[in-house]
Write a protein that holds these residues in place. Structure first.
Motif, PDB file in Angstrom:
ATOM      1  N   ILE A 100      38.756  32.074  34.051  1.00  0.00           N
ATOM      2  CA  ILE A 100      40.069  32.694  33.798  1.00  0.00           C
ATOM      3  C   ILE A 100      40.259  33.896  34.729  1.00  0.00           C
ATOM      4  CG2 ILE A 100      41.639  33.719  32.058  1.00  0.00           C
ATOM      5  CD1 ILE A 100      40.811  30.774  31.410  1.00  0.00           C
ATOM      6  N   GLN A 101      39.288  34.813  34.713  1.00  0.00           N
ATOM      7  CA  GLN A 101      39.444  35.958  35.621  1.00  0.00           C
ATOM      8  C   GLN A 101      38.449  35.858  36.785  1.00  0.00           C
ATOM      9  OE1 GLN A 101      38.743  39.988  34.700  1.00  0.00           O
ATOM     10  NE2 GLN A 101      36.624  39.717  34.094  1.00  0.00           N
ATOM     11  N   ASN A 102      37.878  34.670  36.984  1.00  0.00           N
ATOM     12  CA  ASN A 102      36.917  34.488  38.082  1.00  0.00           C
ATOM     13  C   ASN A 102      35.889  35.621  38.051  1.00  0.00           C
ATOM     14  OD1 ASN A 102      35.590  33.744  40.439  1.00  0.00           O
ATOM     15  ND2 ASN A 102      37.190  34.547  41.803  1.00  0.00           N
ATOM     16  N   GLY A 107      35.718  37.397  23.180  1.00  0.00           N
ATOM     17  CA  GLY A 107      36.514  38.610  22.921  1.00  0.00           C
ATOM     18  C   GLY A 107      36.047  39.819  23.717  1.00  0.00           C
ATOM     19  N   SER A 108      35.412  39.588  24.879  1.00  0.00           N
ATOM     20  CA  SER A 108      34.863  40.721  25.639  1.00  0.00           C
ATOM     21  C   SER A 108      35.794  41.201  26.747  1.00  0.00           C
ATOM     22  CB  SER A 108      33.496  40.350  26.230  1.00  0.00           C
ATOM     23  OG  SER A 108      33.618  39.285  27.143  1.00  0.00           O
ATOM     24  N   ASN A 109      36.986  40.588  26.819  1.00  0.00           N
ATOM     25  CA  ASN A 109      37.922  41.023  27.862  1.00  0.00           C
ATOM     26  C   ASN A 109      39.346  41.094  27.324  1.00  0.00           C
ATOM     27  OD1 ASN A 109      38.022  41.968  30.467  1.00  0.00           O
ATOM     28  ND2 ASN A 109      38.593  40.000  31.343  1.00  0.00           N
ATOM     29  N   GLY A 112      29.995  23.186  27.926  1.00  0.00           N
ATOM     30  CA  GLY A 112      31.103  23.384  26.980  1.00  0.00           C
ATOM     31  C   GLY A 112      31.637  24.801  27.037  1.00  0.00           C
ATOM     32  N   ALA A 113      32.959  24.924  26.843  1.00  0.00           N
ATOM     33  CA  ALA A 113      33.624  26.229  26.991  1.00  0.00           C
ATOM     34  C   ALA A 113      33.087  27.291  26.038  1.00  0.00           C
ATOM     35  CB  ALA A 113      35.128  26.061  26.756  1.00  0.00           C
ATOM     36  N   GLY A 114      32.541  26.869  24.897  1.00  0.00           N
ATOM     37  CA  GLY A 114      32.109  27.858  23.906  1.00  0.00           C
ATOM     38  C   GLY A 114      30.669  28.320  24.068  1.00  0.00           C
ATOM     39  N   HIS A 163      23.958  38.700  32.319  1.00  0.00           N
ATOM     40  CA  HIS A 163      24.389  39.702  31.321  1.00  0.00           C
ATOM     41  C   HIS A 163      25.881  39.985  31.297  1.00  0.00           C
ATOM     42  CE1 HIS A 163      20.888  41.898  29.204  1.00  0.00           C
ATOM     43  NE2 HIS A 163      20.768  40.589  29.147  1.00  0.00           N
ATOM     44  N   ILE A 164      26.707  39.101  31.846  1.00  0.00           N
ATOM     45  CA  ILE A 164      28.160  39.250  31.622  1.00  0.00           C
ATOM     46  C   ILE A 164      28.439  38.652  30.239  1.00  0.00           C
ATOM     47  CG2 ILE A 164      30.474  38.536  32.365  1.00  0.00           C
ATOM     48  CD1 ILE A 164      29.512  38.558  35.231  1.00  0.00           C
ATOM     49  N   PRO A 165      29.013  39.438  29.335  1.00  0.00           N
ATOM     50  CA  PRO A 165      29.258  38.905  27.984  1.00  0.00           C
ATOM     51  C   PRO A 165      30.325  37.800  27.997  1.00  0.00           C
ATOM     52  CG  PRO A 165      29.515  41.304  28.041  1.00  0.00           C
ATOM     53  CD  PRO A 165      29.452  40.836  29.457  1.00  0.00           C
ATOM     54  N   THR A 222      46.951  31.479  20.897  1.00  0.00           N
ATOM     55  CA  THR A 222      46.106  32.363  21.710  1.00  0.00           C
ATOM     56  C   THR A 222      44.686  31.833  21.668  1.00  0.00           C
ATOM     57  OG1 THR A 222      47.466  34.256  21.092  1.00  0.00           O
ATOM     58  CG2 THR A 222      45.297  34.749  21.992  1.00  0.00           C
ATOM     59  N   ILE A 223      44.074  31.708  22.849  1.00  0.00           N
ATOM     60  CA  ILE A 223      42.688  31.225  22.915  1.00  0.00           C
ATOM     61  C   ILE A 223      41.766  32.430  23.002  1.00  0.00           C
ATOM     62  CG2 ILE A 223      41.043  29.830  24.235  1.00  0.00           C
ATOM     63  CD1 ILE A 223      43.255  28.125  23.056  1.00  0.00           C
ATOM     64  N   LEU A 224      40.691  32.365  22.240  1.00  0.00           N
ATOM     65  CA  LEU A 224      39.704  33.447  22.247  1.00  0.00           C
ATOM     66  C   LEU A 224      38.322  32.871  22.529  1.00  0.00           C
ATOM     67  CD1 LEU A 224      39.704  36.528  21.619  1.00  0.00           C
ATOM     68  CD2 LEU A 224      39.028  35.953  19.290  1.00  0.00           C
ATOM     69  N   GLY A 225      37.580  33.581  23.400  1.00  0.00           N
ATOM     70  CA  GLY A 225      36.183  33.205  23.620  1.00  0.00           C
ATOM     71  C   GLY A 225      35.319  34.229  22.889  1.00  0.00           C
TER      72      GLY A 225
HETATM   73  C1  LIG Z   1      29.778  45.237  28.689  1.00  0.00           C
HETATM   74  C2  LIG Z   1      30.684  44.323  29.478  1.00  0.00           C
HETATM   75  C3  LIG Z   1      30.388  44.038  30.804  1.00  0.00           C
HETATM   76  C4  LIG Z   1      31.202  43.173  31.545  1.00  0.00           C
HETATM   77  N1  LIG Z   1      30.864  42.918  32.839  1.00  0.00           N
HETATM   78  C5  LIG Z   1      31.641  42.087  33.569  1.00  0.00           C
HETATM   79  C6  LIG Z   1      31.311  41.807  34.926  1.00  0.00           C
HETATM   80  O1  LIG Z   1      30.305  42.279  35.457  1.00  0.00           O
HETATM   81  N2  LIG Z   1      32.135  41.003  35.636  1.00  0.00           N
HETATM   82  C7  LIG Z   1      33.252  40.439  35.073  1.00  0.00           C
HETATM   83  O2  LIG Z   1      33.953  39.711  35.778  1.00  0.00           O
HETATM   84  N3  LIG Z   1      33.585  40.673  33.787  1.00  0.00           N
HETATM   85  C8  LIG Z   1      32.810  41.476  33.025  1.00  0.00           C
HETATM   86  N4  LIG Z   1      33.146  41.745  31.722  1.00  0.00           N
HETATM   87  C9  LIG Z   1      34.368  41.148  31.156  1.00  0.00           C
HETATM   88  C10 LIG Z   1      34.128  39.853  30.322  1.00  0.00           C
HETATM   89  O3  LIG Z   1      32.814  39.779  29.867  1.00  0.00           O
HETATM   90  C11 LIG Z   1      34.450  38.600  31.112  1.00  0.00           C
HETATM   91  O4  LIG Z   1      35.785  38.631  31.557  1.00  0.00           O
HETATM   92  C12 LIG Z   1      34.229  37.327  30.278  1.00  0.00           C
HETATM   93  O5  LIG Z   1      34.370  36.185  31.085  1.00  0.00           O
HETATM   94  C13 LIG Z   1      35.184  37.211  29.092  1.00  0.00           C
HETATM   95  O6  LIG Z   1      34.727  36.147  28.307  1.00  0.00           O
HETATM   96  P1  LIG Z   1      35.150  35.990  26.805  1.00  0.00           P
HETATM   97  O7  LIG Z   1      34.645  34.660  26.333  1.00  0.00           O
HETATM   98  O8  LIG Z   1      34.713  37.153  26.014  1.00  0.00           O
HETATM   99  O9  LIG Z   1      36.727  35.936  26.935  1.00  0.00           O
HETATM  100  P2  LIG Z   1      37.817  36.583  25.963  1.00  0.00           P
HETATM  101  O10 LIG Z   1      37.746  38.054  26.056  1.00  0.00           O
HETATM  102  O11 LIG Z   1      37.725  35.978  24.619  1.00  0.00           O
HETATM  103  O12 LIG Z   1      39.147  36.073  26.664  1.00  0.00           O
HETATM  104  C14 LIG Z   1      39.532  36.587  27.921  1.00  0.00           C
HETATM  105  C15 LIG Z   1      40.776  35.836  28.397  1.00  0.00           C
HETATM  106  O13 LIG Z   1      40.436  34.484  28.686  1.00  0.00           O
HETATM  107  C16 LIG Z   1      41.198  33.575  27.864  1.00  0.00           C
HETATM  108  N5  LIG Z   1      40.279  32.492  27.493  1.00  0.00           N
HETATM  109  C17 LIG Z   1      39.047  32.616  26.958  1.00  0.00           C
HETATM  110  N6  LIG Z   1      38.483  31.408  26.813  1.00  0.00           N
HETATM  111  C18 LIG Z   1      39.387  30.507  27.256  1.00  0.00           C
HETATM  112  C19 LIG Z   1      39.400  29.082  27.333  1.00  0.00           C
HETATM  113  N7  LIG Z   1      38.369  28.325  26.950  1.00  0.00           N
HETATM  114  N8  LIG Z   1      40.517  28.478  27.832  1.00  0.00           N
HETATM  115  C20 LIG Z   1      41.583  29.216  28.217  1.00  0.00           C
HETATM  116  N9  LIG Z   1      41.632  30.564  28.149  1.00  0.00           N
HETATM  117  C21 LIG Z   1      40.547  31.198  27.678  1.00  0.00           C
HETATM  118  C22 LIG Z   1      41.680  34.397  26.679  1.00  0.00           C
HETATM  119  O14 LIG Z   1      42.871  33.859  26.146  1.00  0.00           O
HETATM  120  C23 LIG Z   1      41.874  35.755  27.320  1.00  0.00           C
HETATM  121  O15 LIG Z   1      43.116  35.800  27.989  1.00  0.00           O
HETATM  122  C24 LIG Z   1      32.350  42.593  30.948  1.00  0.00           C
HETATM  123  C25 LIG Z   1      32.645  42.885  29.605  1.00  0.00           C
HETATM  124  C26 LIG Z   1      31.819  43.739  28.876  1.00  0.00           C
HETATM  125  C27 LIG Z   1      32.125  44.010  27.431  1.00  0.00           C
END
Ligand SMILES: Cc1cc2nc3c(=O)[nH]c(=O)nc-3n(C[C@H](O)[C@H](O)[C@H](O)COP(=O)(O)OP(=O)(O)OC[C@H]3O[C@@H](n4cnc5c(N)ncnc54)[C@H](O)[C@@H]3O)c2cc1C
Length: 343
Positions: A126-128, A55-57, A91-93, A116-118, A50-53
């Motif tokens: 991933i989710q565009n 953790g905001s989604n 970089g992805a991180g 301000h998107i976390p 499982t890949i984690l960034g």
């Molecule tokens: C307060 C708040 C506001 C937000 N506002 C928005 C918004 O306005 N618009 C929006 O679209 N989203 C929003 N989000 C959702 C979220 O921030 C985005 O989806 C963000 O891109 C998730 O990034 P993350 O690194 O935290 O991913 P994670 O939560 O860690 O992972 C999300 C998914 O992506 C996969 N993933 C992560 N990194 C990789 C990688 N390098 N390679 C392959 N797979 C990977 C994970 O396996 C998981 O399935 C919000 C979230 C919060 C908490």
């Protein structure tokens, strides 16, 4: 190469919802060359990855995640100018909002509406991710991935990534691709995108807008729409559900019941509905709370939890209740934006 796999790591603190159990093994990936190593290791261990960034989604199961959870921590930004464009390979991180701020300060247009998107850069395709009238796919040039099926790195053009509203090929191919970097095509020429109602209103009488003005406006507008999750008191993953996209027949049925329903054209005879509006105005859910989970008082689409008292199960049950309610009242099946991990 040897990177430490740490056993039994609590995942709650790695997510913004702040709930969930332990990963069997946890690893931090800091260099691109560690990715093929990791994938070989997963094959030899015959376990899930499982890949984690940031953790905001994600909603991590209370019983944790089997196999290895890899935190993407690859950093670095390279830039190349091409006429009025700037190609920014990241970089992805890298924390996505750090990138947005950096680009705004350079005067490069394209990412400012996504302020301000976390989360991390690698998760944005991933989710565009999208906000305030812009989707990240509009400024993505290429996504560099490790393809676990072909066991090699590939550069995927944006047009090959299957980008749709909060969706992509990466999401549907479930775990096949690991994003290691994203290249954005930004512009040195002003390209303000202010058609989204809140932004339009903000700039209604302002002229000579620069990219930092747009970022500032988005940050201000967002501060009224999302809870302050950074202080660790409230857990959230932002919008928990996607806005539903429906066809003309469904729309006609809904409009007969609710003539005020706001709709946004998305092409092919389909429209996007505002689920936040539906939950607030039709179903009276804004601010509604049950146990430690509820709808945020300023935006019903956003679920908030007291994570010190909540669990993944409680959040999941609350989300199911919302799904059932929307289905029984309006006959629409809604989808989660948040990815379930370990369930
Ligand atoms: C307060 C708040 C506001 C937000 N506002 C928005 C918004 O306005 N618009 C929006 O679209 N989203 C929003 N989000 C959702 C979220 O921030 C985005 O989806 C963000 O891109 C998730 O990034 P993350 O690194 O935290 O991913 P994670 O939560 O860690 O992972 C999300 C998914 O992506 C996969 N993933 C992560 N990194 C990789 C990688 N390098 N390679 C392959 N797979 C990977 C994970 O396996 C998981 O399935 C919000 C979230 C919060 C908490």
């Amino acid at each position: 190469m040897s990177i430490e796999l740490i056993p039994a790591v609590d995942l709650a603190s790695y997510t913004t919802l702040g709930v969930g159990g332990k990963a069997d093994y946890f690893v931090r990936i800091e260099r691109v060359k560690e990715v093929p190593w990791l994938c070989e290791k997963i094959i030899s261990m015959s376990c899930p990855l499982t890949i984690l960034g940031g953790g905001s989604n994600v909603l991590v199961s209370d019983s944790g995640v089997r196999g290895v959870v890899a935190l993407m921590a690859i950093v670095g930004i390279d830039t190349k100018e091409e006429g009025d464009d700037v190609l920014v390979r990241v970089g992805a991180g890298v924390v996505f909002d750090d990138l947005v701020e950096y680009c705004a300060r350079q005067g490069w247009w394209g990412l400012e509406n996504l302020s301000h998107i976390p989360g991390t850069v690698g998760a944005t395709p991933i989710q565009n991710v999208g906000a305030y009238g812009v989707e990240v796919s509009e400024v993505i040039d290429t996504v560099q991935v490790f393809d676990r099926q072909k066991e090699r790195f590939i550069d995927m053009l944006a047009s090959d990534c299957g980008f749709q509203y909060r969706d992509s090929l990466f999401k549907s191919a479930k775990g096949r691709f690991i994003v290691v970097s994203v290249t954005f095509r930004l512009s040195k020429k002003p390209m303000p995108k202010l058609h989204y109602a809140d932004l339009n209103q903000y700039f209604i009488s302002k002229k000579n807008i620069d990219v930092c003005d747009v970022r500032k406006a988005v940050v201000e507008i967002r501060s009224n729409k999302f809870p302050k999750w950074q202080d660790g008191l409230v857990g959230t993953a932002g919008s928990f559900f996607k806005n539903p996209i429906v066809d003309e027949t469904t729309l006609a049925r809904l409009k007969a019941k609710c003539p005020d329903l706001p709709v946004y054209e998305v092409g092919n005879g389909k429209v996007k509905l505002s689920l936040g509006w539906i939950l607030d105005k039709l179903l009276n859910r804004k601010g509604y709370k049950k146990g430690a989970v509820g709808h945020y008082e300023k935006q019903a689409l956003v679920l908030v939890v007291d994570h010190k008292k909540s669990s993944a199960e409680e959040i999941d049950l609350f989300a199911k209740e919302v799904e059932d309610l929307v289905n029984s009242e309006l006959g629409i099946k809604i989808e989660r934006e948040v990815t379930m991990v370990g369930v």
